[in-house]
Design an enzyme around this catalytic site. Structure first.
Site, mmCIF file in Angstrom:
data_model
loop_
_atom_site.group_PDB
_atom_site.id
_atom_site.type_symbol
_atom_site.label_atom_id
_atom_site.label_comp_id
_atom_site.label_asym_id
_atom_site.label_seq_id
_atom_site.Cartn_x
_atom_site.Cartn_y
_atom_site.Cartn_z
ATOM 1 C CE LYS A 1 -3.871 -2.046 2.318
ATOM 2 N NZ LYS A 1 -4.760 -1.769 3.581
ATOM 3 C CE1 TYR B 1 -9.761 -2.141 -0.715
ATOM 4 C CE2 TYR B 1 -8.769 -0.482 -2.126
ATOM 5 C CZ TYR B 1 -8.731 -1.281 -1.291
ATOM 6 O OH TYR B 1 -7.174 -1.831 -1.031
ATOM 7 C CG ASN C 1 -3.533 -2.128 6.737
ATOM 8 O OD1 ASN C 1 -3.267 -1.846 5.656
ATOM 9 N ND2 ASN C 1 -4.724 -2.427 7.335
ATOM 10 C CG HIS D 1 -5.576 -5.970 0.081
ATOM 11 N ND1 HIS D 1 -6.661 -5.922 0.532
ATOM 12 C CD2 HIS D 1 -5.847 -6.817 -0.978
ATOM 13 C CE1 HIS D 1 -7.572 -6.830 0.126
ATOM 14 N NE2 HIS D 1 -7.100 -7.221 -1.099
#
Length: 146
Positions: free
Chosen positions: A11, A51, A114, A117
Site C-alpha cells: 500500500k 473496493y 497498514n 492487503h
C-alpha cells in the site's frame, strides 16, 4: 498440498517509505513466490471498482483517497495454502494487535496505513487477481530441481 494463488497490495504508506524490497523479502522468506508484480499509481476509478463491496461503508471515500495518494505494488503470490498463510503473515488489520513477526506488526503506521492487503478467500483472490492481471502476465513458479 497443491499450490494456490493469492493477491497482495503493498500500500501507499509502504511504497512512500521505500519498503517494497523489505516486504518482498519477508514474503519470499516465508515460502511464497511472487509470480506477478507491477508498480502502479491506482486511478480513482480503479480504487472505487476494486473496493466496490465497501461502497456503502463510512470509510469508503477515505480508503479510496488513501489508495490513490501514492503508487502501490500489486502482486500475485503463489504457494501452498497461500491465502490462509498470507493472511497470517500480514497480521490483523489493526496494527496495534499485530505481532512483530507479521508484516503489519513490523511495517504498519496505523489501522488505515497498514502497509499491505491480501485476499481473504479463494473467490476474492480470483476476482482481485483478475482485476489487475491477465493470465499471460503471471509466470508460474518453477520448482527447484534436486
Amino acid at each position: 498440498m497443491p499450490l494456490e494463488r493469492t493477491f497482495s497490495i503493498i500500500k501507499p504508506d509502504a511504497t512512500r517509505r521505500n519498503l517494497t524490497g523489505e516486504i518482498n523479502a519477508v514474503i519470499e522468506n516465508n515460502g511464497f513466490a511472487i509470480v506477478g508484480q507491477r508498480r502502479i499509481h491506482m486511478s480513482r476509478a480503479q480504487a472505487e471498482g476494486f473496493y466496490r463491496d465497501h461502497k456503502d461503508q463510512d470509510f469508503f471515500q477515505a480508503l479510496v483517497d488513501y489508495m490513490v495518494s501514492e503508487p502501490v505494488v500489486v502482486q500475485v503470490l503463489e504457494g501452498e495454502d497461500a491465502i490462509k498463510r498470507y493472511r497470517a503473515l500480514m497480521g490483523p488489520t489493526d496494527a496495534t494487535k499485530a505481532g512483530p513477526d507479521t508484516l503489519r506488526g513490523r511495517f504498519a503506521l496505523s489501522m488505515r496505513e497498514n502497509s499491505v492487503h491480501g485476499s481473504d478467500s479463494p473467490a476474492n483472490a480470483q476476482r482481485e487477481i483478475g482485476y489487475f492481471f491477465s493470465e499471460v502476465e503471471i509466470l508460474p513458479c518453477t520448482p527447484e530441481k534436486p
